[in-house]
Design a protein around this motif. Structure first.
Motif, PDB file in Angstrom:
ATOM      1  N   LYS A   1      23.749   7.476  -4.927  1.00 34.89           N
ATOM      2  CA  LYS A   1      23.768   6.037  -3.490  1.00 34.89           C
ATOM      3  C   LYS A   1      22.951   6.333  -2.613  1.00 34.89           C
ATOM      4  N   LYS A   2      22.591   5.644  -1.918  1.00 32.94           N
ATOM      5  CA  LYS A   2      22.426   5.466  -0.444  1.00 32.94           C
ATOM      6  C   LYS A   2      20.779   6.302  -0.159  1.00 32.94           C
ATOM      7  N   LYS A   3      20.534   7.356  -1.055  1.00 34.11           N
ATOM      8  CA  LYS A   3      19.604   7.730  -0.863  1.00 34.11           C
ATOM      9  C   LYS A   3      17.982   6.661  -1.560  1.00 34.11           C
ATOM     10  N   LYS A   4      17.007   7.252  -0.787  1.00 36.65           N
ATOM     11  CA  LYS A   4      16.064   6.421  -1.681  1.00 36.65           C
ATOM     12  C   LYS A   4      14.936   7.421  -1.162  1.00 36.65           C
ATOM     13  N   VAL A   5      13.254   6.637  -2.154  1.00 39.69           N
ATOM     14  CA  VAL A   5      12.184   7.431  -1.773  1.00 39.69           C
ATOM     15  C   VAL A   5      12.193   7.500   0.074  1.00 39.69           C
ATOM     16  N   GLU A   6      11.596   9.095   0.444  1.00 39.96           N
ATOM     17  CA  GLU A   6      11.156   9.089   1.467  1.00 39.96           C
ATOM     18  C   GLU A   6       9.553   7.762   1.887  1.00 39.96           C
ATOM     19  N   PRO A   7       9.549   7.189   1.927  1.00 39.33           N
ATOM     20  CA  PRO A   7       7.850   6.709   2.923  1.00 39.33           C
ATOM     21  C   PRO A   7       6.815   7.739   3.072  1.00 39.33           C
ATOM     22  N   PHE A   8       6.041   7.539   1.882  1.00 41.67           N
ATOM     23  CA  PHE A   8       4.654   8.420   1.614  1.00 41.67           C
ATOM     24  C   PHE A   8       3.399   7.685   2.403  1.00 41.67           C
ATOM     25  N   THR A   9       2.575   8.887   2.585  1.00 41.51           N
ATOM     26  CA  THR A   9       0.628   8.654   3.128  1.00 41.51           C
ATOM     27  C   THR A   9       0.521   9.478   1.750  1.00 41.51           C
ATOM     28  N   SER A  10      -0.478   9.196   1.335  1.00 41.64           N
ATOM     29  CA  SER A  10      -1.653   9.788   0.642  1.00 41.64           C
ATOM     30  C   SER A  10      -3.466   9.655   0.524  1.00 41.64           C
ATOM     31  N   SER A  11      -3.340  10.166   0.360  1.00 45.22           N
ATOM     32  CA  SER A  11      -4.435  10.232   0.361  1.00 45.22           C
ATOM     33  C   SER A  11      -6.269  10.763  -0.821  1.00 45.22           C
ATOM     34  N   LEU A  12      -6.699  10.048  -1.485  1.00 40.02           N
ATOM     35  CA  LEU A  12      -6.703  10.525  -2.867  1.00 40.02           C
ATOM     36  C   LEU A  12      -9.010  10.200  -2.717  1.00 40.02           C
ATOM     37  N   ARG A  13      -9.678  10.720  -4.060  1.00 39.41           N
ATOM     38  CA  ARG A  13     -10.836  10.549  -3.857  1.00 39.41           C
ATOM     39  C   ARG A  13     -10.852   8.999  -5.255  1.00 39.41           C
ATOM     40  N   LEU A  14     -11.162   8.340  -4.846  1.00 43.80           N
ATOM     41  CA  LEU A  14     -11.200   7.214  -5.770  1.00 43.80           C
ATOM     42  C   LEU A  14     -12.920   7.727  -6.672  1.00 43.80           C
ATOM     43  N   PRO A  15     -12.621   7.198  -8.149  1.00 47.82           N
ATOM     44  CA  PRO A  15     -13.572   7.749  -8.748  1.00 47.82           C
ATOM     45  C   PRO A  15     -14.484   6.710  -8.910  1.00 47.82           C
ATOM     46  N   HIS A  16     -14.546   5.848  -8.085  1.00 48.90           N
ATOM     47  CA  HIS A  16     -16.232   5.101  -7.782  1.00 48.90           C
ATOM     48  C   HIS A  16     -15.762   4.334  -6.503  1.00 48.90           C
ATOM     49  N   PRO A  17     -16.534   5.314  -5.195  1.00 49.27           N
ATOM     50  CA  PRO A  17     -16.021   5.190  -3.746  1.00 49.27           C
ATOM     51  C   PRO A  17     -17.187   3.295  -3.381  1.00 49.27           C
ATOM     52  N   PHE A  18     -16.174   2.163  -2.900  1.00 48.81           N
ATOM     53  CA  PHE A  18     -16.424   1.155  -2.513  1.00 48.81           C
ATOM     54  C   PHE A  18     -17.521   1.430  -1.408  1.00 48.81           C
ATOM     55  N   SER A  19     -17.306   2.275  -0.249  1.00 46.35           N
ATOM     56  CA  SER A  19     -17.615   1.950   0.961  1.00 46.35           C
ATOM     57  C   SER A  19     -19.149   2.631   1.098  1.00 46.35           C
ATOM     58  N   THR A  20     -19.771   2.374   1.785  1.00 49.27           N
ATOM     59  CA  THR A  20     -21.092   2.511   2.301  1.00 49.27           C
ATOM     60  C   THR A  20     -21.376   3.661   3.081  1.00 49.27           C
TER      61      THR A  20
ATOM     62  N   CYS B   1     -12.590   9.951   0.873  1.00 50.59           N
ATOM     63  CA  CYS B   1     -11.076   9.803   0.777  1.00 50.59           C
ATOM     64  C   CYS B   1     -10.882   8.334   0.857  1.00 50.59           C
ATOM     65  N   GLN B   2      -9.312   7.377   0.036  1.00 59.53           N
ATOM     66  CA  GLN B   2      -8.709   6.366   0.313  1.00 59.53           C
ATOM     67  C   GLN B   2      -7.494   6.606   1.089  1.00 59.53           C
ATOM     68  N   THR B   3      -6.827   6.513   1.633  1.00 59.81           N
ATOM     69  CA  THR B   3      -5.369   6.156   2.777  1.00 59.81           C
ATOM     70  C   THR B   3      -5.145   5.218   2.876  1.00 59.81           C
ATOM     71  N   PHE B   4      -3.665   5.244   1.676  1.00 56.39           N
ATOM     72  CA  PHE B   4      -2.678   4.677   1.213  1.00 56.39           C
ATOM     73  C   PHE B   4      -1.269   4.376   2.236  1.00 56.39           C
ATOM     74  N   MET B   5      -0.209   3.964   1.986  1.00 55.21           N
ATOM     75  CA  MET B   5       1.212   4.732   2.779  1.00 55.21           C
ATOM     76  C   MET B   5       1.921   3.412   2.788  1.00 55.21           C
ATOM     77  N   VAL B   6       3.420   3.976   2.775  1.00 54.78           N
ATOM     78  CA  VAL B   6       4.357   2.828   1.671  1.00 54.78           C
ATOM     79  C   VAL B   6       4.814   2.592   3.861  1.00 54.78           C
ATOM     80  N   GLU B   7       4.093   0.753   3.192  1.00 55.37           N
ATOM     81  CA  GLU B   7       4.988   0.036   4.637  1.00 55.37           C
ATOM     82  C   GLU B   7       6.688  -0.572   4.414  1.00 55.37           C
ATOM     83  N   ASN B   8       7.034  -0.625   5.904  1.00 56.86           N
ATOM     84  CA  ASN B   8       8.257  -2.417   5.348  1.00 56.86           C
ATOM     85  C   ASN B   8       9.029  -1.364   4.011  1.00 56.86           C
TER      86      ASN B   8
END
Length: 315
Positions: A133-152, A240-247
């Motif tokens: 109780k009262k313990k949660k997963v720490e908000p994390f930031t992850s960077s990974l390479r997608l199999p099909h990049p969309f940025s030019t 890479c594509q980076t995403f993080m836990v917000e709010n």
């Protein structure tokens, strides 16, 4: 007449008392003992505001009604609307398969005459609770390479290293800037900037003045931006594509552009979902509570994640 006679006698009696040195007072004498209220019950023991009893916690648990086999869902009109025009609150929310949701987004784009290369976003709500109780997963930031990049365009990466040969190799392999502590003041003044900042472990203590400036982009080992293998790290952060836990429990990130093939979008979705689920033990149940996909100009569609995740990651 009788009333007047009684009044006269009262006045005369008062005058006689005044002559005798007495006083007339209508107030109650202070010497008369007053009857005080007596409490015959014990006072309630005050409780701390922060302390919650088990009974209150049990009351807050919502009752889950299983209406899968019912004629209609609980509190709704029917399972599926019959007409094309209907009130959304009268029917349960539609949850689509991932592939069906992508086809619907592509159909919305054709009907609305919107740009075909608009970005596609995914919104996840996570169950951050752990066993205790009262313990949660720490908000994390992850960077990974997608199999099909969309940025030019390639991401701009700045490399912090004191080794001149290492800085030269980084520049040759696509780094926008590379150098030692001489770059700290330029970054602090805003003369140079980058999308990502990576560093070798030896120079990290010298970068502390930039912590408030860079914030979430400050090099950290748990984000994978601090490493001795600087060329491999550079190769990752360039695409890479980076995403993080917000709010506290939400992940919002772009996964593709709408004119990409359906199979490529599904592959990117599966890659991101698998990375998100790796941040919590699998034996605690599903990590993703709700998943939404949408394009820049379309409505949001809820979709199922079970089809994109293996049984080992989801259960």
């Amino acid at each position: 007449m009788a009333t007047c006679t009684r009044t006269v006698w009262k006045v005369l009696a008062g005058c006689q008392l005044l002559r005798a040195g007495g006083s007339v007072s209508t107030a109650t004498s202070q010497n008369v003992p007053r009857s005080l209220p007596v409490r015959t019950f014990a006072s309630v023991r005050p409780q701390r505001k922060g302390k919650k009893t088990e009974e209150k916690e049990e009351q807050k648990v919502k009752k889950v009604i299983d209406d899968k086999d019912a004629y209609k869902p609980y509190g709704k009109t029917a399972w599926v609307p019959v007409d094309d025009v209907y009130i959304l609150s009268y029917y349960p929310r539609a949850i689509y398969d991932a592939g069906e949701a992508i086809d619907m987004l592509k159909g919305f784009q054709v009907l609305d005459f919107t740009p075909p290369d608009q970005p596609v976003y995914m919104d996840l709500r996570l169950d951050m609770k752990l066993e205790k109780k009262k313990k949660k997963v720490e908000p994390f930031t992850s960077s990974l390479r997608l199999p099909h990049p969309f940025s030019t365009e390639m991401n701009k990466v700045l490399v912090f290293t004191q080794d001149a040969d290492q800085a030269k190799s980084a520049l040759e392999n696509g780094a926008a800037f590379a150098g030692g502590d001489g770059l700290i003041q330029e970054v602090f003044d805003g003369t140079i900037s980058a999308d990502y900042y990576i560093a070798v472990p030896d120079i990290v203590p010298k970068l502390l003045p930039l912590k408030s400036k860079l914030r979430n982009r400050f090099p950290k080992s748990n984000r994978g931006s601090v490493s001795n293998h600087i060329l491999q790290t550079l190769d990752l952060f360039k695409t890479c594509q980076t995403f993080m836990v917000e709010n506290e429990c939400y992940v919002r990130t772009q996964i593709a552009v709408l004119n990409m093939p359906k199979e490529h979008i599904l592959a990117n979705m599966k890659n991101i979902l698998a990375d998100v689920c790796s941040h919590r033990p699998a034996n605690l149940g599903p990590f993703i509570e709700r998943a939404i996909i949408s394009s820049q100009t379309s409505e949001a569609l809820w979709f199922k994640t079970e089809d994109l995740l293996s049984s080992q990651e989801q259960e």
